[in-house]
Each structure stands twice: as structure tokens, then as C-alpha cells.
Scaffold this motif. Structure first.
Motif, PDB file in Angstrom:
ATOM      1  N   ARG A 213       0.846  -1.186   0.000  1.00 54.11           N
ATOM      2  CA  ARG A 213       0.000   0.000   0.000  1.00 54.11           C
ATOM      3  C   ARG A 213       0.892   1.250   0.000  1.00 54.11           C
ATOM      4  O   ARG A 213       2.106   1.167   0.188  1.00 54.11           O
ATOM      5  CB  ARG A 213      -0.900   0.005   1.232  1.00 54.11           C
ATOM      6  CG  ARG A 213      -1.991  -1.045   1.208  1.00 54.11           C
ATOM      7  CD  ARG A 213      -2.758  -1.068   2.513  1.00 54.11           C
ATOM      8  NE  ARG A 213      -3.876  -2.022   2.465  1.00 54.11           N
ATOM      9  CZ  ARG A 213      -4.407  -2.597   3.532  1.00 54.11           C
ATOM     10  NH1 ARG A 213      -3.937  -2.314   4.741  1.00 54.11           N
ATOM     11  NH2 ARG A 213      -5.404  -3.458   3.398  1.00 54.11           N
ATOM     12  N   GLY A 214       0.252   2.381  -0.150  1.00 56.14           N
ATOM     13  CA  GLY A 214       1.010   3.626  -0.150  1.00 56.14           C
ATOM     14  C   GLY A 214       1.777   3.868   1.135  1.00 56.14           C
ATOM     15  O   GLY A 214       2.837   4.513   1.125  1.00 56.14           O
ATOM     16  N   ASP A 215       1.261   3.339   2.266  1.00 56.92           N
ATOM     17  CA  ASP A 215       1.952   3.527   3.543  1.00 56.92           C
ATOM     18  C   ASP A 215       3.008   2.464   3.806  1.00 56.92           C
ATOM     19  O   ASP A 215       3.610   2.429   4.884  1.00 56.92           O
ATOM     20  CB  ASP A 215       0.943   3.556   4.696  1.00 56.92           C
ATOM     21  CG  ASP A 215       0.193   2.234   4.867  1.00 56.92           C
ATOM     22  OD1 ASP A 215       0.472   1.274   4.126  1.00 56.92           O
ATOM     23  OD2 ASP A 215      -0.686   2.156   5.757  1.00 56.92           O
ATOM     24  N   THR A 217       2.483  -0.850   3.916  1.00 53.36           N
ATOM     25  CA  THR A 217       1.934  -2.102   4.451  1.00 53.36           C
ATOM     26  C   THR A 217       1.951  -3.188   3.372  1.00 53.36           C
ATOM     27  O   THR A 217       1.511  -2.959   2.245  1.00 53.36           O
ATOM     28  CB  THR A 217       0.487  -1.903   4.934  1.00 53.36           C
ATOM     29  OG1 THR A 217       0.459  -0.900   5.949  1.00 53.36           O
ATOM     30  CG2 THR A 217      -0.090  -3.206   5.483  1.00 53.36           C
TER      31      THR A 217
END
Length: 298
Positions: A213-215, A217
Motif C-alpha cells: 500500500r502507499g503507507d 503495508t
């Protein structure tokens, strides 16, 4: 590279076609509550020896989609997965999911608990699989002392994935991410093998894909623990030293290689259409795998 001759992906209202693989089609949703998300559709296509066959297997896409969703539920406490919704267009209902956009890691994450397939070929040539030394005297179907992580590079469509060492994953993704993927792959394999074994089935190996994901994860993506991405064997029939009966498309492979098919694998030509009885036996095998693993009736 084999000529896959993929059929044209069907148009689906409210979507834009992005990509087709051997058995799945990927679209972007262009309207509605999930606009911008991806629609992953499992077709009824079947591939062997890097050829996509003209003959399809009825209900295969729905069977694999249901099984993948069931496994994702079993693993929800281990790793998040990419499924956002099963509310999909009517044209693909039952065999498609709405999923997240992820930055996919360029590695096939393979866990093996038994020696067979490309792992067996590597072992016979070097005594190792992906740089992992194994005991002498193992044979086709042997259970390994412990499950191993044997990554592979993602090949272009029509080419074979290539087994690589763990060091190659470290070089590609960095030590921290490589260690995370290895740990997740082996944990998922261990959980799934235990569940399958309770149902009289051996999970010999499985191929997983992950993305970020963008973060940052890590998320489990693509199909999960289906007969197209895993080798499932009936435990009661397991016998090392020979090819094992399998809950997958082995029926199709065996027919294509038989004199009955009239196909010469070395010819470069695609296998001929499947006879109806081979189609039905293959469908029945997928249904049996689904019902035995999930306890649900298809």
C-alpha cells in the motif's frame, strides 16, 4: 516463448480493460462507489505448458474465486488481503472481486513442504533448491525436513518463472522486505497446510504474490491457495517416489501428452481442443478440491 493466443477480453460496462494473463483479466472501474479500484476477473480458461487452450472448463473461474476468498478469510489474522468488495458487475458476478491498487513486489513467493516440480529438477541437478541444501536421497513427493522459501522471478507472459536465491530477493527488495516476505510466505503455508491436512489433503507447495500500500503495508494479492497456484494432493494416496494424484489440471496435462491427443509437445503448436470427458473430469476435480477444503457445496 509460447504463443498464448489469448482471446480478446470481454468488454464490461463501467470498466476499462488493463491487462489479460493466462487465466485472469484485469480492469479498472471507471464509475460507481469503487471508481479507480481494480476489478480482477477469473476466467474459465485453462493453460498447460505455457499454452492457453481453446477449450474452457465450466465454472472454473467461480470455483477459484470462491476458494481464494475462503482462504483469505482463514488468513485474515496473518496478513491483510487486497479484496475490497465482491459487489461486481453482473456479467462477472461470482468470479470477480474488486481489489486495491498495490505496488506489486516483483517476486513470486513460493513455499515448499514437499519436493516436486521445478524444485525436484533443481535438487536432482545440484542437491539444492534456490540455494538451500537438502538432504541426500530425496525423491519425487518426498516431505522436506521443514518448509522452505523458494522465490522465483515473475516471467513475461508465455515464459517460465525462474527460481532464484533468497539473496536475489534481498538485492531486489532490501533485507528487511525480503525477510518479511519469507516469514509471511512460510507462516501462510504453515497455516494452510494444517487446515488442509485436517481435511485429508496435503499442501505440497504454493505460490503467493504480495504488494505494498502507499503507507508501505504489505498486502496479500492475486489468487490465494487455489489449485492453479498450489499443489494439493490426497493425503491417503501420498506415496513418495512417483508423481502424486493432484487436485489441479494434471488430467489435462496427462491427456495432452498421451497418444490419444495426437499432440507433439516439441512441435511448437498449441494442444488440440479437449474432449468433453476430459473437460468434465477436470471440472469435477476442481469441485472436489473446493468442497473438501471449504466444507461447502458448490
Amino acid at each position: 516463448m509460447a504463443d498464448l493466443r489469448l482471446p480478446t477480453a470481454p468488454e464490461i460496462d463501467g470498466t476499462a480493460h488493463l491487462h489479460s494473463g493466462k487465466v485472469r483479466d484485469l480492469y479498472e472501474l471507471t464509475g460507481g462507489p469503487h471508481e479507480g479500484r481494480l476489478l480482477m476477473v477469473a476466467s474459465d480458461r485453462i493453460s498447460i505448458f505455457d499454452f492457453v487452450l481453446d477449450t474452457t472448463i465450466p465454472d472454473k473461474g467461480e470455483l477459484l474465486t470462491r476458494m481464494s476468498l475462503w482462504w483469505s478469510d482463514q488468513l485474515s489474522d496473518v496478513v491483510p488481503n487486497h479484496v475490497v468488495s465482491t459487489d461486481v458487475p453482473d456479467a462477472v458476478r461470482g468470479r470477480a472481486v474488486v481489489c486495491e491498487r498495490l505496488d506489486m513486489y516483483p517476486v513470486e513467493c513460493v513455499a515448499r513442504g514437499y519436493l516436486t516440480g521445478s524444485g525436484l529438477l533443481d535438487y536432482l541437478a545440484s542437491g539444492e533448491v534456490c540455494g538451500i541444501p537438502l538432504p541426500a536421497g530425496l525423491e519425487d513427493g518426498s516431505r522436506l525436513p521443514e518448509p522452505i522459501f523458494t522465490p522465483a522471478t515473475k516471467a513475461d507472459l508465455g515464459d517460465h518463472d525462474e527460481n532464484v536465491s533468497y539473496d536475489a530477493v534481498v538485492s531486489s527488495l532490501g533485507a528487511e522486505r525480503a525477510a518479511e516476505l519469507r516469514a509471511l510466505t512460510l507462516e501462510i503455508y504453515g497455516r494452510a497446510d494444517a487446515i488442509a491436512r485436517e481435511r485429508g489433503i496435503i499442501l505440497a507447495d504454493t505460490k503467493l504474490e504480495f504488494g505494498a500500500r502507499g503507507d508501505g503495508t504489505t498486502v496479500l494479492a492475486d489468487e490465494v491457495l487455489t489449485p492453479d497456484s498450489s499443489r494439493f494432493w490426497p493425503a491417503a494416496q501420498w506415496q513418495p517416489g512417483r508423481a502424486q494424484p493432484s487436485y489441479d489440471k494434471q488430467i489435462v496435462r496427462n491427456w495432452a501428452l498421451s497418444t490419444e491427443s495426437g499432440w507433439d509437445r516439441a512441435s511448437g503448436e498449441a494442444p488440440p481442443p479437449l474432449p468433453p470427458e476430459v473437460v468434465e473430469r477436470t471440472r469435477a476435480r476442481y469441485v472436489e478440491a473446493y468442497e473438501r477444503l471449504t466444507g461447502q457445496t458448490f
